[in-house]
Structure formats: structure tokens, C-alpha cells
Scaffold this motif. Structure first.
Motif, mmCIF file in Angstrom:
data_model
loop_
_atom_site.group_PDB
_atom_site.id
_atom_site.type_symbol
_atom_site.label_atom_id
_atom_site.label_comp_id
_atom_site.label_asym_id
_atom_site.label_seq_id
_atom_site.Cartn_x
_atom_site.Cartn_y
_atom_site.Cartn_z
ATOM 1 N N ILE A 139 -11.328 15.069 -5.423
ATOM 2 C CA ILE A 139 -11.286 13.713 -5.963
ATOM 3 C C ILE A 139 -12.164 12.780 -5.143
ATOM 4 N N SER A 140 -12.451 11.648 -5.761
ATOM 5 C CA SER A 140 -13.172 10.566 -5.112
ATOM 6 C C SER A 140 -12.203 9.408 -4.919
ATOM 7 N N LEU A 141 -12.451 8.625 -3.881
ATOM 8 C CA LEU A 141 -11.677 7.401 -3.663
ATOM 9 C C LEU A 141 -12.535 6.179 -3.949
ATOM 10 N N GLY A 142 -13.661 6.387 -4.609
ATOM 11 C CA GLY A 142 -14.537 5.281 -4.969
ATOM 12 C C GLY A 142 -15.935 5.458 -4.412
ATOM 13 N N PRO A 143 -16.803 4.502 -4.702
ATOM 14 C CA PRO A 143 -18.215 4.643 -4.334
ATOM 15 C C PRO A 143 -18.519 4.420 -2.854
ATOM 16 N N HIS A 144 -17.580 3.855 -2.113
ATOM 17 C CA HIS A 144 -17.831 3.557 -0.709
ATOM 18 C C HIS A 144 -17.162 4.585 0.194
ATOM 19 N N ARG A 145 -17.797 4.902 1.286
ATOM 20 C CA ARG A 145 -17.222 5.822 2.274
ATOM 21 C C ARG A 145 -16.183 5.038 3.074
ATOM 22 N N LEU A 146 -14.951 5.516 3.075
ATOM 23 C CA LEU A 146 -13.856 4.820 3.750
ATOM 24 C C LEU A 146 -13.526 5.496 5.070
ATOM 25 N N ARG A 147 -13.048 4.699 6.010
ATOM 26 C CA ARG A 147 -12.495 5.276 7.235
ATOM 27 C C ARG A 147 -11.223 6.029 6.849
ATOM 28 N N THR A 148 -10.851 6.996 7.641
ATOM 29 C CA THR A 148 -9.657 7.788 7.350
ATOM 30 C C THR A 148 -8.432 6.898 7.176
ATOM 31 N N GLU A 149 -8.266 5.933 8.078
ATOM 32 C CA GLU A 149 -7.106 5.048 8.018
ATOM 33 C C GLU A 149 -7.115 4.199 6.748
ATOM 34 N N THR A 150 -8.284 3.694 6.380
ATOM 35 C CA THR A 150 -8.413 2.864 5.182
ATOM 36 C C THR A 150 -8.154 3.688 3.931
ATOM 37 N N ALA A 151 -8.640 4.922 3.924
ATOM 38 C CA ALA A 151 -8.419 5.810 2.781
ATOM 39 C C ALA A 151 -6.926 6.062 2.580
ATOM 40 N N ALA A 152 -6.197 6.235 3.660
ATOM 41 C CA ALA A 152 -4.749 6.477 3.560
ATOM 42 C C ALA A 152 -4.035 5.266 2.967
ATOM 43 N N VAL A 153 -4.424 4.063 3.380
ATOM 44 C CA VAL A 153 -3.822 2.846 2.835
ATOM 45 C C VAL A 153 -4.143 2.730 1.345
ATOM 46 N N PHE A 154 -5.374 3.024 0.973
ATOM 47 C CA PHE A 154 -5.765 2.977 -0.436
ATOM 48 C C PHE A 154 -4.921 3.937 -1.270
ATOM 49 N N VAL A 155 -4.785 5.172 -0.807
ATOM 50 C CA VAL A 155 -4.036 6.195 -1.559
ATOM 51 C C VAL A 155 -2.570 5.805 -1.702
ATOM 52 N N THR A 156 -1.940 5.373 -0.626
ATOM 53 C CA THR A 156 -0.521 5.001 -0.722
ATOM 54 C C THR A 156 -0.336 3.783 -1.623
ATOM 55 N N SER A 157 -1.272 2.845 -1.586
ATOM 56 C CA SER A 157 -1.192 1.670 -2.461
ATOM 57 C C SER A 157 -1.347 2.062 -3.922
ATOM 58 N N LEU A 158 -2.262 2.970 -4.204
ATOM 59 C CA LEU A 158 -2.479 3.435 -5.575
ATOM 60 C C LEU A 158 -1.213 4.084 -6.131
ATOM 61 N N PHE A 159 -0.595 4.959 -5.353
ATOM 62 C CA PHE A 159 0.622 5.612 -5.841
ATOM 63 C C PHE A 159 1.793 4.639 -5.927
ATOM 64 N N ALA A 160 1.843 3.657 -5.049
ATOM 65 C CA ALA A 160 2.887 2.643 -5.165
ATOM 66 C C ALA A 160 2.734 1.871 -6.463
ATOM 67 N N MET A 161 1.498 1.523 -6.845
ATOM 68 C CA MET A 161 1.262 0.822 -8.115
ATOM 69 C C MET A 161 1.618 1.705 -9.297
ATOM 70 N N ILE A 162 1.221 2.962 -9.255
ATOM 71 C CA ILE A 162 1.511 3.880 -10.357
ATOM 72 C C ILE A 162 3.013 4.046 -10.541
ATOM 73 N N ASN A 163 3.745 4.093 -9.438
ATOM 74 C CA ASN A 163 5.187 4.279 -9.491
ATOM 75 C C ASN A 163 5.958 2.968 -9.498
ATOM 76 N N HIS A 164 5.254 1.838 -9.598
ATOM 77 C CA HIS A 164 5.861 0.508 -9.660
ATOM 78 C C HIS A 164 6.829 0.233 -8.511
ATOM 79 N N GLN A 165 6.378 0.515 -7.305
ATOM 80 C CA GLN A 165 7.247 0.298 -6.148
ATOM 81 C C GLN A 165 6.758 -0.877 -5.359
#
Length: 128
Positions: free
Chosen positions: A102-128
């Protein structure tokens, strides 16, 4: 997880667990992440039991965005590589164990930033 390019193979789990508790209190959340000791990359691949297996890496530019594939519920696992990314051999090994690139978007993210992005995405999908 310990990959070929992992910079720190030893972490103070007690410190990480205290940070997780502090973050939970600060955010007003209700779910405390489990902080486990680091394990070898292949061991992780062979022991994980979920049908949502994603591998985020920068080797290819034609991979689908996580937002297009992620689904609510379940127990998704998104592997994010260390600084310098996964090696081509690690990517091939993950594919052998049914991980979806998978891709996390067009920009190269730091590992820490990528983790925040992923957890935020799943929180939105699961409405938490």
C-alpha cells in the motif's frame, strides 16, 4: 519489529509503556495500546493472525492508497518500515505471507508520522 535496517534493536519497554499510558490520559482515549518487545520481521510475519495485512513502503509508486483498501472492524496490521524503508527481500517475504502493498500518499513520511497517519485513518473509518 526488527528489520535489516532497524537502528535500535533494544528498547526500554517500561518507558514506552509509561509513554502510552500518559498519551492515553492526555487524549482522553479509552484503549491502551499493548507495547510488546521487538521481534524478528519474519517471526512477526509467520505469527500474525489477521485478514487485513498491509505493507507500506516506498519501493513502488503504483500501489493503492491505504484509504482505498482499509475496512472497518477487525484487527488490521499495517507494517511501516524503518528509516531507509524495507529491503526488497523483506518486501518479497511479506508478499509471500499475503500482505498487500500500500501507499500512504504521494509524500515520503517519517516512520513516526506514518504511524500517526495510519492510526488516524483507522480511527476515522471505525468512527472512534
Amino acid at each position: 519489529m526488527l528489520t535489516h535496517r532497524t537502528e535500535r534493536s533494544r528498547l526500554r519497554l517500561d518507558r514506552l509503556r509509561r509513554i502510552a499510558i500518559s498519551a492515553l490520559k492526555q487524549s482522553g482515549g479509552y484503549w491502551l495500546p499493548v507495547v510488546d518487545a521487538a521481534i524478528d520481521f519474519e517471526t512477526l510475519l509467520t505469527t500474525i493472525q489477521t485478514d487485513q495485512r498491509y505493507l507500506a513502503h516506498c519501493e513502488r509508486s503504483d500501489t493503492p492508497h491505504l484509504g482505498a483498501l482499509a475496512r472497518s472492524g477487525g484487527c488490521p496490521l499495517v507494517l511501516i518500515g524503518p528509516e531507509g524503508d524495507f529491503t526488497p527481500e523483506e518486501i518479497e517475504l511479506a508478499l509471500k505471507y499475503d500482505f498487500t502493498e500500500i501507499s500512504l500518499g504521494p509524500h515520503r513520511l517519517r516512520t513516526e508520522t506514518a504511524a500517526v497517519f495510519v492510526t488516524s485513518l483507522f480511527a476515522m473509518i471505525n468512527h472512534q
